[in-house]
Write a protein that holds these residues in place. Structure first.
Motif, mmCIF file in Angstrom:
data_model
loop_
_atom_site.group_PDB
_atom_site.id
_atom_site.type_symbol
_atom_site.label_atom_id
_atom_site.label_comp_id
_atom_site.label_asym_id
_atom_site.label_seq_id
_atom_site.Cartn_x
_atom_site.Cartn_y
_atom_site.Cartn_z
ATOM 1 N N LEU A 160 13.955 0.455 -28.702
ATOM 2 C CA LEU A 160 14.053 1.818 -29.208
ATOM 3 C C LEU A 160 15.434 2.067 -29.807
ATOM 4 C CD1 LEU A 160 12.322 3.874 -26.366
ATOM 5 C CD2 LEU A 160 11.347 3.061 -28.522
ATOM 6 N N SER A 161 15.458 2.903 -30.832
ATOM 7 C CA SER A 161 16.724 3.274 -31.444
ATOM 8 C C SER A 161 17.592 4.007 -30.432
ATOM 9 C CB SER A 161 16.486 4.180 -32.655
ATOM 10 O OG SER A 161 17.700 4.770 -33.086
ATOM 11 N N PHE A 162 18.863 3.674 -30.407
ATOM 12 C CA PHE A 162 19.774 4.331 -29.475
ATOM 13 C C PHE A 162 19.955 5.808 -29.806
ATOM 14 C CE2 PHE A 162 23.894 5.285 -27.477
ATOM 15 C CZ PHE A 162 23.601 4.870 -26.190
ATOM 16 N N GLU A 163 19.546 6.212 -30.992
ATOM 17 C CA GLU A 163 19.600 7.633 -31.343
ATOM 18 C C GLU A 163 18.747 8.466 -30.397
ATOM 19 O OE1 GLU A 163 18.481 7.966 -35.409
ATOM 20 O OE2 GLU A 163 20.311 7.013 -36.170
ATOM 21 N N GLN A 164 17.786 7.837 -29.727
ATOM 22 C CA GLN A 164 16.933 8.542 -28.778
ATOM 23 C C GLN A 164 17.554 8.662 -27.385
ATOM 24 O OE1 GLN A 164 12.683 7.836 -28.441
ATOM 25 N NE2 GLN A 164 12.770 6.385 -30.140
ATOM 26 N N PHE A 165 18.697 8.058 -27.189
ATOM 27 C CA PHE A 165 19.204 7.918 -25.825
ATOM 28 C C PHE A 165 19.301 9.237 -25.073
ATOM 29 C CE2 PHE A 165 22.712 7.840 -22.740
ATOM 30 C CZ PHE A 165 22.237 6.874 -21.876
ATOM 31 N N GLU A 166 19.906 10.251 -25.670
ATOM 32 C CA GLU A 166 20.113 11.506 -24.948
ATOM 33 C C GLU A 166 18.794 12.170 -24.571
ATOM 34 O OE1 GLU A 166 22.727 12.678 -23.563
ATOM 35 O OE2 GLU A 166 24.035 11.106 -24.333
ATOM 36 N N SER A 167 17.838 12.174 -25.485
ATOM 37 C CA SER A 167 16.554 12.796 -25.164
ATOM 38 C C SER A 167 15.813 11.976 -24.108
ATOM 39 C CB SER A 167 15.696 12.960 -26.419
ATOM 40 O OG SER A 167 15.393 11.705 -27.004
ATOM 41 N N ILE A 168 15.874 10.649 -24.230
ATOM 42 C CA ILE A 168 15.251 9.789 -23.215
ATOM 43 C C ILE A 168 15.902 10.015 -21.858
ATOM 44 C CG2 ILE A 168 15.033 7.395 -22.443
ATOM 45 C CD1 ILE A 168 14.606 6.608 -25.340
ATOM 46 N N TYR A 169 17.217 10.121 -21.858
ATOM 47 C CA TYR A 169 17.925 10.317 -20.598
ATOM 48 C C TYR A 169 17.516 11.622 -19.920
ATOM 49 C CZ TYR A 169 21.450 10.998 -17.078
ATOM 50 O OH TYR A 169 22.066 11.223 -15.875
ATOM 51 N N GLN A 170 17.425 12.684 -20.674
ATOM 52 C CA GLN A 170 17.052 13.964 -20.085
ATOM 53 C C GLN A 170 15.630 13.935 -19.533
ATOM 54 O OE1 GLN A 170 19.140 16.377 -19.382
ATOM 55 N NE2 GLN A 170 20.776 15.185 -20.346
ATOM 56 N N GLU A 171 14.734 13.226 -20.204
ATOM 57 C CA GLU A 171 13.373 13.077 -19.687
ATOM 58 C C GLU A 171 13.360 12.252 -18.401
ATOM 59 O OE1 GLU A 171 11.503 13.084 -24.228
ATOM 60 O OE2 GLU A 171 11.694 11.216 -23.074
ATOM 61 N N ARG B 96 0.833 -1.208 0.000
ATOM 62 C CA ARG B 96 0.000 0.000 0.000
ATOM 63 C C ARG B 96 0.871 1.262 0.000
ATOM 64 N NH1 ARG B 96 -3.081 -3.972 -0.345
ATOM 65 N NH2 ARG B 96 -5.234 -4.007 0.425
ATOM 66 N N ARG B 97 1.918 1.215 -0.783
ATOM 67 C CA ARG B 97 2.826 2.344 -0.949
ATOM 68 C C ARG B 97 2.923 2.694 -2.427
ATOM 69 N NH1 ARG B 97 7.754 0.746 3.286
ATOM 70 N NH2 ARG B 97 6.515 1.033 5.176
ATOM 71 N N PRO B 98 3.424 3.880 -2.758
ATOM 72 C CA PRO B 98 3.469 4.296 -4.170
ATOM 73 C C PRO B 98 4.410 3.433 -5.010
ATOM 74 C CG PRO B 98 3.675 6.197 -2.708
ATOM 75 C CD PRO B 98 3.817 4.975 -1.846
ATOM 76 N N GLY B 99 3.899 2.999 -6.140
ATOM 77 C CA GLY B 99 4.697 2.257 -7.107
ATOM 78 C C GLY B 99 4.436 2.805 -8.499
ATOM 79 N N TYR B 100 5.489 2.835 -9.344
ATOM 80 C CA TYR B 100 5.364 3.469 -10.654
ATOM 81 C C TYR B 100 6.037 2.632 -11.739
ATOM 82 C CZ TYR B 100 4.131 7.278 -7.615
ATOM 83 O OH TYR B 100 3.511 8.024 -6.645
ATOM 84 N N THR B 101 5.351 2.543 -12.859
ATOM 85 C CA THR B 101 5.957 2.022 -14.084
ATOM 86 C C THR B 101 6.087 3.195 -15.034
ATOM 87 O OG1 THR B 101 4.996 -0.195 -13.847
ATOM 88 C CG2 THR B 101 5.674 0.482 -16.053
ATOM 89 N N VAL B 102 7.308 3.487 -15.434
ATOM 90 C CA VAL B 102 7.586 4.626 -16.305
ATOM 91 C C VAL B 102 7.975 4.103 -17.676
ATOM 92 C CG1 VAL B 102 8.985 6.690 -16.653
ATOM 93 C CG2 VAL B 102 8.356 5.979 -14.326
ATOM 94 N N GLU B 103 7.194 4.465 -18.687
ATOM 95 C CA GLU B 103 7.458 4.039 -20.062
ATOM 96 C C GLU B 103 8.267 5.120 -20.782
ATOM 97 O OE1 GLU B 103 6.791 1.159 -21.260
ATOM 98 O OE2 GLU B 103 5.276 0.303 -19.927
ATOM 99 N N LEU B 104 9.564 4.883 -20.909
ATOM 100 C CA LEU B 104 10.464 5.871 -21.498
ATOM 101 C C LEU B 104 10.373 5.883 -23.016
ATOM 102 C CD1 LEU B 104 13.708 5.184 -19.409
ATOM 103 C CD2 LEU B 104 11.886 6.801 -18.906
ATOM 104 N N GLY B 105 10.509 7.071 -23.607
ATOM 105 C CA GLY B 105 10.641 7.198 -25.047
ATOM 106 C C GLY B 105 9.383 6.852 -25.808
ATOM 107 N N ALA B 106 9.532 6.842 -27.135
ATOM 108 C CA ALA B 106 8.402 6.537 -28.010
ATOM 109 C C ALA B 106 8.908 5.819 -29.246
ATOM 110 C CB ALA B 106 7.674 7.825 -28.418
ATOM 111 N N GLY B 107 8.083 4.915 -29.771
ATOM 112 C CA GLY B 107 8.466 4.170 -30.965
ATOM 113 C C GLY B 107 8.197 2.694 -30.799
ATOM 114 N N VAL B 108 9.055 1.881 -31.389
ATOM 115 C CA VAL B 108 8.926 0.423 -31.355
ATOM 116 C C VAL B 108 10.136 -0.156 -30.637
ATOM 117 C CG1 VAL B 108 8.750 -1.670 -32.744
ATOM 118 C CG2 VAL B 108 7.621 0.430 -33.520
ATOM 119 N N ASN B 109 9.881 -1.038 -29.687
ATOM 120 C CA ASN B 109 10.986 -1.695 -28.968
ATOM 121 C C ASN B 109 11.709 -2.702 -29.858
ATOM 122 O OD1 ASN B 109 10.496 -0.316 -26.573
ATOM 123 N ND2 ASN B 109 9.018 -1.847 -25.864
#
Length: 396
Positions: A373-384, A358-371
């Motif tokens: 994900l292209s590593f070209e997204q890494f920097e933008s995903i990281y900053q988010e 009964r404590r907070p739990g989170y699933t965070v779906e990073l980035g967008a596209g098809v798994n």
């Protein structure tokens, strides 16, 4: 970096000499009194690395002036040479602060890279703790890393799903940045990380599904004794890009006793590259390891990184506590992601955590596209993701 203490040296003295917060020295050298240090004791200095060079120069003072470092730093690291009369054959040890990232190769992030990078971080930042959370089907150690001295225990994990390995790369880059900021006493996004270190203990399992990640990245050879089985499940294809499961074809994030029966009725009933929840809850060693780790700790909050969709799932069966929504809003504010309270999906790690504690739990779906994900997204995903991982340290 490791040095040997001299008479009258103390951790407090080293803190001032190397400009390292005393709490980090104490964490790196647990069991030592800050003001009483036995002579000849090996002491670890966080945030520094040692470099060796042959020196035709005459004195340590000359080297200190040329390298713009304190002569006392050279004296403590070069106790076996004569400081006022160096020989051409002397190997001089130069202590240098680490002020850049150690982890630089984040693409195709296998379990071998993870092991290598943990060793690199531990060598420079020995106040980080590393231990085993359990083992995979193939016997690989699932590492858990710990940073901080606070009473608030929070947890972060990645790569429950094999083709979502970029989450591990994001986590390891964050750990590197956090550790770097602590030893260099620098802020991240204007925030004082030292305060978070004192108030929060961060538990991290960077890669839950080590066998599956290696299969996705390296191909069938990574499956070892399971090569025949994974090829059969994958229709004899050596392209495992769509593989989410562990090495035995079980989806680890469908393994938890949180409406598992509901999920099992609509999912495959035999091992598959994805979505098979197993014959029963908690049949797989990776899922059991995460359950045991969570049961043993007193986590105030857990956050699991997945891909993709730029969404944050924060509810389960209306069992989440009253503060879960506010934390989700903060996660969304710092990332730009969309909050989703309820989802027609069950038996996940965060679902079980909410139900069980009964404590907070989170699933965070990073980035967008098809798994994957292209590593070209890494920097933008990281900053988010960076905002979320920092928020995990400071939200109450």
């Amino acid at each position: 970096m490791k040095i040997v203490s001299r008479p009258n040296d103390t951790l407090t003295y080293y803190s001032k000499l190397f400009d390292v917060p005393l709490i980090l020295l104490e964490q790196a050298n647990q069991g030592f009194d800050a003001e009483v240090l036995p002579r000849g004791q090996t002491v670890q200095i966080p945030g520094y690395a040692l470099f060796f060079e042959s020196s035709p120069r005459h004195t340590l003072k000359t080297i200190a002036i040329e390298r713009n470092i304190l002569i006392d730093q050279l004296l403590v690291t070069n106790q076996l040479v004569s400081p006022d009369e160096l020989s051409h054959y002397d190997q001089i040890i130069i202590p240098e602060p680490v002020n850049d990232f150690i982890i630089t190769d984040c693409d195709h992030y296998t379990s071998a890279k993870l092991e290598r990078d943990i060793q690199k971080l531990m060598a420079v930042y020995p106040f980080m703790r590393s231990q085993s959370a359990g083992s995979t089907v193939m016997g690989k150690t699932i590492p858990e890393l710990g940073i901080g001295t606070g009473e608030t225990h929070v947890h972060l994990n990645g790569s429950f799903h094999a083709n979502e390995w970029i989450t591990t790369a994001v986590i390891m880059r964050f750990l590197n940045e956090y550790l770097l900021a602590l030893t260099n006493q620098l802020p991240i996004r204007g925030m004082n990380l030292h305060a978070y270190f004192l108030q929060t203990h961060l538990s991290v399992v960077p890669m839950v599904n080590l066998d599956g990640v290696d299969l996705v990245i390296e191909g069938v050879e990574a499956a070892g004794a399971y090569q025949t089985e994974v090829l059969t499940l994958n229709n004899q294809s050596n392209d495992f890009a769509n593989w989410k499961a562990n090495i035995t074809g079980v989806d680890l994030n469908n393994q938890y006793p949180a409406c598992w029966d509901t999920e099992a009725k609509r999912k495959p009933d035999s091992p598959q590259p994805r979505d098979y929840p197993g014959s029963h809850p908690l049949t797989e060693p990776e899922a059991l390891a995460m359950q045991a780790l969570t049961a043993k700790r007193d986590f105030k909050r857990v956050t699991a990184l997945h891909t993709q969709g730029k969404e944050i799932y924060w509810g389960f069966a209306d069992l989440e506590p009253s503060d879960a929504k506010a934390i989700a809003r903060e996660y969304c504010r710092v990332s730009g992601y969309r909050p989703v309270q309820n989802l027609d999906s069950y038996a996940g790690f965060k679902d079980w955590f909410i139900q069980e504690f009964r404590r907070p739990g989170y699933t965070v779906e990073l980035g967008a596209g098809v798994n994957p994900l292209s590593f070209e997204q890494f920097e933008s995903i990281y900053q988010e993701a960076l905002g979320i991982m920092l928020a995990n340290l400071y939200v109450s």
